[in-house]
Design a protein around this motif. Structure first.
Motif, short mmCIF file in Angstrom:
data_model
loop_
_atom_site.label_atom_id
_atom_site.label_comp_id
_atom_site.label_asym_id
_atom_site.label_seq_id
_atom_site.Cartn_x
_atom_site.Cartn_y
_atom_site.Cartn_z
N GLY A 81 8.58 7.31 -12.93
CA GLY A 81 7.75 7.97 -11.96
C GLY A 81 8.12 9.35 -11.35
O GLY A 81 7.33 10.30 -11.23
N LEU A 82 9.36 9.59 -11.51
CA LEU A 82 10.03 10.85 -11.29
C LEU A 82 10.66 11.78 -12.24
O LEU A 82 11.27 12.81 -12.14
N PHE A 137 3.76 9.59 -8.11
CA PHE A 137 4.58 8.53 -7.42
C PHE A 137 4.52 8.50 -6.09
O PHE A 137 4.60 7.50 -5.43
N LEU A 138 4.86 9.90 -5.48
CA LEU A 138 4.97 9.78 -4.17
C LEU A 138 3.71 9.95 -3.15
O LEU A 138 3.60 10.32 -2.01
N PHE A 139 2.55 10.01 -3.93
CA PHE A 139 1.06 10.16 -3.31
C PHE A 139 1.00 9.32 -2.00
O PHE A 139 0.81 9.77 -1.21
N TYR A 171 -0.18 1.16 -9.06
CA TYR A 171 0.59 1.49 -10.26
C TYR A 171 -0.42 1.83 -11.43
O TYR A 171 0.14 2.53 -12.06
N MET A 172 -1.51 1.41 -11.51
CA MET A 172 -2.50 1.90 -12.49
C MET A 172 -2.85 3.10 -12.43
O MET A 172 -2.89 3.89 -13.39
N VAL A 230 0.86 -1.28 0.00
CA VAL A 230 0.05 -0.09 0.08
C VAL A 230 0.63 1.11 0.07
O VAL A 230 0.47 2.21 -0.24
N LEU A 231 2.14 1.12 0.25
CA LEU A 231 2.96 2.33 0.28
C LEU A 231 3.73 2.71 -0.93
O LEU A 231 4.18 3.79 -0.95
N SER A 232 3.41 1.95 -2.01
CA SER A 232 4.11 2.39 -3.13
C SER A 232 3.60 1.93 -4.46
O SER A 232 2.99 0.63 -4.37
N PRO A 233 3.47 2.46 -5.63
CA PRO A 233 2.96 1.95 -6.79
C PRO A 233 3.77 0.84 -7.32
O PRO A 233 3.20 0.18 -7.90
#
Length: 364
Positions: free
Chosen positions: A135-136, A28-30, A19-20, A9-12
């Protein structure tokens, strides 16, 4: 629960629905910024529950082992004299047959750690780096389908290097790893292709359901649907429904100077920042966490379950021998009891429902 759902749950990088969301424009950092408290609370709770279960199992195992070694109560042994007589082969066989198989470790094999396959960690790191760079936006926003091409190339290179390092032909590699690597993934693909067709109707309904729902209801409903359908399309369907309230369609995107574009969720965040944060936080948490309730809630659930029944160190139910036409090698597969759908449903719901209520009432 942890490997396929709650732990991601902490990262895509950790779970398909996140990821979707990232591919449709969520930063990405949301999840790092808005879901870290839920991550620690839920995963800490799940780890605590299974620590208690493991401690209880260890206590039961020690008690049964003690009972097997000393059939009479210890109080009756005091003050008595006895002699130790070795058992013959027939007595040993009968004794092993009388032991509850749940506490019999005689069939356990020795587990040896080695560096074999360590080269695969390089491809894992390359995969993570490719996703992070996109993502970045490093060095700049990536054009469409570039990342997918890179990931496909990494997967192909990993397969080729593994075949070379093991000194096998492609056919030999296929035969050797069919039951443990190929068959579980193929089985999941077949099931989820059918699932995607059957759930097209409810997903279309959700995507066009333009109703006003607060974060708590979004968390609740996305959790329920994620438990019975695959959580990735459920995530997108609820996200599309939430964005539709603000007249944002799934086809809308934000174009940048270099010609690349972001998805409709990027438009949602740019135009309605506060509402977008509360909405996507609830949908993200519900889709990821409660996808663990059934084997259909997330494709990794079934993959982990199927591979666990093949990578086992104990013989529990049956043994399958696969003989090949070349007559040179035989591969023996030991199976433990498979994780049933209903059993998974009952255990997961009993474990997650309390923390689900806590998150709904206090953290959403």
């Amino acid at each position: 629960m942890l490997v396929g759902n709650c732990g991601g749950v902490l990262s895509p990088l950790g779970d398909p629905p996140l990821y979707m969301g990232y591919t449709y424009g969520v930063r990405f950092l949301f999840t790092f910024q808005y879901l870290y408290k839920i991550f620690f609370v839920v995963n800490g709770y799940v780890l605590l529950v299974f620590t208690v279960i493991d401690l209880a199992n260890a206590w039961v195992y020690r008690r049964e082992k003690q009972r097997d070694l000393y059939p009479m109560p210890a109080t009756e042994l005091r003050g008595q004299t006895y002699t130790v007589t070795p058992l013959d082969d027939t007595q040993m066989v009968r004794r092993r047959q009388s032991v509850d198989p749940r506490y019999d470790l005689s069939s356990a094999t020795t587990v040896r750690l080695s560096w074999r396959g360590i080269h695969n960690s390089l491809f894992l790191m390359l995969t993570i780096v490719a996703i992070l760079l996109k993502g970045l936006n490093i060095p700049r926003p990536w054009p469409q389908y570039v990342q997918e091409g890179i990931l496909f190339g990494i997967a192909l290179a990993c397969l080729v290097i593994d075949i070379i390092c093991n000194g096998l032909t492609p056919t030999q590699w296929y035969k050797k790893h069919y039951s443990t690597r190929i068959e579980p993934v193929a089985e999941v693909i077949v099931i989820f292709v059918g699932l995607f067709f059957t759930m097209s109707a409810p997903i279309a309904l959700l995507s066009n359901l333009n109703v006003v729902l607060g974060p708590k209801l979004l968390f609740l409903l996305s959790s329920v649907f994620a438990a019975i359908l695959d959580n990735a399309p459920v995530y997108i369907s609820f996200a599309a429904s939430a964005a539709a309230r603000f007249n944002i369609t799934i086809d809308e995107s934000v174009s940048s100077v270099d010609g690349s574009s972001s998805g409709f969720l990027s438009t949602f965040f740019i135009t309605y920042q506060t509402d977008a944060v509360a909405t996507m936080r609830a949908i993200s948490a519900g889709s990821v966490l409660m996808g663990a309730c059934t084997l259909l809630g997330n494709a990794p659930n079934m993959i982990v379950s199927l591979m666990a029944t093949r990578y086992t160190y104990r013989v529990r139910t049956r043994q399958v021998t696969r003989a090949h036409s070349d007559g040179q090698e035989e591969y023996v597969v030991h199976h433990i009891q498979k994780v049933g759908f209903v059993r998974m449903l009952l255990i997961a719901c009993a474990t997650l429902t309390p923390i689900f209520i806590v998150v709904t009432m206090l953290m959403i």
